[in-house]
Design a protein around this motif. Structure first.
Motif, PDB file in Angstrom:
ATOM      1  N   LYS A 137     -24.278 -40.176  27.288  1.00 56.35           N
ATOM      2  CA  LYS A 137     -23.276 -40.844  26.460  1.00 56.35           C
ATOM      3  C   LYS A 137     -22.028 -39.980  26.322  1.00 56.35           C
ATOM      4  O   LYS A 137     -20.908 -40.475  26.446  1.00 56.35           O
ATOM      5  CB  LYS A 137     -23.832 -41.175  25.086  1.00 56.35           C
ATOM      6  CG  LYS A 137     -22.804 -41.889  24.215  1.00 56.35           C
ATOM      7  CD  LYS A 137     -23.381 -42.415  22.955  1.00 56.35           C
ATOM      8  CE  LYS A 137     -22.410 -43.122  22.057  1.00 56.35           C
ATOM      9  NZ  LYS A 137     -21.052 -43.290  22.444  1.00 56.35           N
ATOM     10  N   ALA A 138     -22.196 -38.671  26.121  1.00 54.43           N
ATOM     11  CA  ALA A 138     -21.044 -37.776  25.995  1.00 54.43           C
ATOM     12  C   ALA A 138     -20.225 -37.756  27.285  1.00 54.43           C
ATOM     13  O   ALA A 138     -18.988 -37.794  27.245  1.00 54.43           O
ATOM     14  CB  ALA A 138     -21.512 -36.371  25.633  1.00 54.43           C
ATOM     15  N   ALA A 139     -20.905 -37.722  28.436  1.00 55.43           N
ATOM     16  CA  ALA A 139     -20.197 -37.709  29.720  1.00 55.43           C
ATOM     17  C   ALA A 139     -19.450 -39.020  29.950  1.00 55.43           C
ATOM     18  O   ALA A 139     -18.296 -39.011  30.390  1.00 55.43           O
ATOM     19  CB  ALA A 139     -21.188 -37.453  30.855  1.00 55.43           C
ATOM     20  N   LYS A 140     -20.088 -40.141  29.649  1.00 52.82           N
ATOM     21  CA  LYS A 140     -19.425 -41.440  29.815  1.00 52.82           C
ATOM     22  C   LYS A 140     -18.219 -41.559  28.902  1.00 52.82           C
ATOM     23  O   LYS A 140     -17.167 -42.050  29.318  1.00 52.82           O
ATOM     24  CB  LYS A 140     -20.415 -42.578  29.539  1.00 52.82           C
ATOM     25  CG  LYS A 140     -21.407 -42.792  30.651  1.00 52.82           C
ATOM     26  CD  LYS A 140     -22.334 -43.951  30.329  1.00 52.82           C
ATOM     27  CE  LYS A 140     -23.312 -44.202  31.434  1.00 52.82           C
ATOM     28  NZ  LYS A 140     -24.200 -45.345  31.156  1.00 52.82           N
ATOM     29  N   GLY A 191     -12.374 -41.640  28.410  1.00 48.36           N
ATOM     30  CA  GLY A 191     -11.151 -41.098  27.832  1.00 48.36           C
ATOM     31  C   GLY A 191     -10.196 -40.581  28.892  1.00 48.36           C
ATOM     32  O   GLY A 191      -8.985 -40.804  28.813  1.00 48.36           O
ATOM     33  N   LEU A 192     -10.738 -39.907  29.899  1.00 50.88           N
ATOM     34  CA  LEU A 192      -9.895 -39.403  30.982  1.00 50.88           C
ATOM     35  C   LEU A 192      -9.277 -40.542  31.785  1.00 50.88           C
ATOM     36  O   LEU A 192      -8.115 -40.479  32.173  1.00 50.88           O
ATOM     37  CB  LEU A 192     -10.700 -38.490  31.905  1.00 50.88           C
ATOM     38  CG  LEU A 192     -11.112 -37.138  31.329  1.00 50.88           C
ATOM     39  CD1 LEU A 192     -12.064 -36.429  32.276  1.00 50.88           C
ATOM     40  CD2 LEU A 192      -9.891 -36.285  31.056  1.00 50.88           C
ATOM     41  N   ARG A 193     -10.060 -41.574  32.031  1.00 48.07           N
ATOM     42  CA  ARG A 193      -9.555 -42.703  32.816  1.00 48.07           C
ATOM     43  C   ARG A 193      -8.470 -43.470  32.074  1.00 48.07           C
ATOM     44  O   ARG A 193      -7.644 -44.125  32.700  1.00 48.07           O
ATOM     45  CB  ARG A 193     -10.700 -43.645  33.179  1.00 48.07           C
ATOM     46  CG  ARG A 193     -11.652 -43.033  34.185  1.00 48.07           C
ATOM     47  CD  ARG A 193     -12.759 -43.960  34.546  1.00 48.07           C
ATOM     48  NE  ARG A 193     -12.214 -45.039  35.355  1.00 48.07           N
ATOM     49  CZ  ARG A 193     -12.882 -46.146  35.639  1.00 48.07           C
ATOM     50  NH1 ARG A 193     -14.098 -46.311  35.186  1.00 48.07           N
ATOM     51  NH2 ARG A 193     -12.338 -47.080  36.379  1.00 48.07           N
ATOM     52  N   GLN A 194      -8.460 -43.389  30.758  1.00 45.18           N
ATOM     53  CA  GLN A 194      -7.460 -44.098  29.972  1.00 45.18           C
ATOM     54  C   GLN A 194      -6.169 -43.286  29.818  1.00 45.18           C
ATOM     55  O   GLN A 194      -5.174 -43.796  29.325  1.00 45.18           O
ATOM     56  CB  GLN A 194      -8.013 -44.454  28.588  1.00 45.18           C
ATOM     57  CG  GLN A 194      -9.226 -45.358  28.627  1.00 45.18           C
ATOM     58  CD  GLN A 194      -9.003 -46.612  29.453  1.00 45.18           C
ATOM     59  OE1 GLN A 194      -8.002 -47.297  29.296  1.00 45.18           O
ATOM     60  NE2 GLN A 194      -9.922 -46.897  30.354  1.00 45.18           N
ATOM     61  N   SER A 195      -6.171 -42.026  30.250  1.00 45.93           N
ATOM     62  CA  SER A 195      -4.993 -41.182  30.094  1.00 45.93           C
ATOM     63  C   SER A 195      -3.879 -41.648  31.032  1.00 45.93           C
ATOM     64  O   SER A 195      -4.120 -42.268  32.069  1.00 45.93           O
ATOM     65  CB  SER A 195      -5.338 -39.721  30.366  1.00 45.93           C
ATOM     66  OG  SER A 195      -5.617 -39.534  31.736  1.00 45.93           O
ATOM     67  N   SER A 196      -2.659 -41.332  30.673  1.00 44.15           N
ATOM     68  CA  SER A 196      -1.494 -41.739  31.454  1.00 44.15           C
ATOM     69  C   SER A 196      -1.516 -41.174  32.875  1.00 44.15           C
ATOM     70  O   SER A 196      -1.280 -41.920  33.832  1.00 44.15           O
ATOM     71  CB  SER A 196      -0.227 -41.329  30.715  1.00 44.15           C
ATOM     72  OG  SER A 196       0.906 -41.724  31.441  1.00 44.15           O
TER      73      SER A 196
END
Length: 105
Positions: free
Chosen positions: A43-46, A51-56
């Motif tokens: 869950k922490a990795a997902k 979060g990284l994929r949502q970054s600009s």
């Protein structure tokens, strides 16, 4: 561990204490305890990846990859229909389709 069936031997820390004693595989004594809880780590990795994929910067990179390698809006015909063959870059005419190709239409 050899006394165990296949299933408990894969994740011996999930066995009941009585089964551990019977098999001679007491977690923390005869066999090391798990270092991490798999479900919590997954869950922490997902969450971190999301979060990284949502970054600009990630969105910009994804857009650049999409622009370079293709588009979901490429104008492809609906499945079951084929487009005409694109002209060759060498200027030569495309070879005539094989009569065998009609077997699959």
């Amino acid at each position: 561990m050899q006394k165990l069936e296949d299933e408990p031997a894969i994740e011996p820390w999930k066995m009941d204490a009585s089964v551990q004693r019977m098999a001679g595989c007491v977690i923390g004594v005869d066999y090391p305890a798990p270092v991490v809880d798999n479900q919590i780590a997954i869950k922490a990795a997902k969450d971190r990846l999301y979060g990284l994929r949502q970054s600009s910067p990630a969105r910009e990179e994804a857009g650049a990859i999409q622009a370079r390698h293709g588009s979901r809006k490429s104008g492809l015909p609906p499945s079951g229909q084929r487009r005409e063959a694109a002209p060759s870059r060498t200027g030569k005419a495309a070879p005539a389709p094989s009569p065998k190709a009609k077997l699959f239409d």
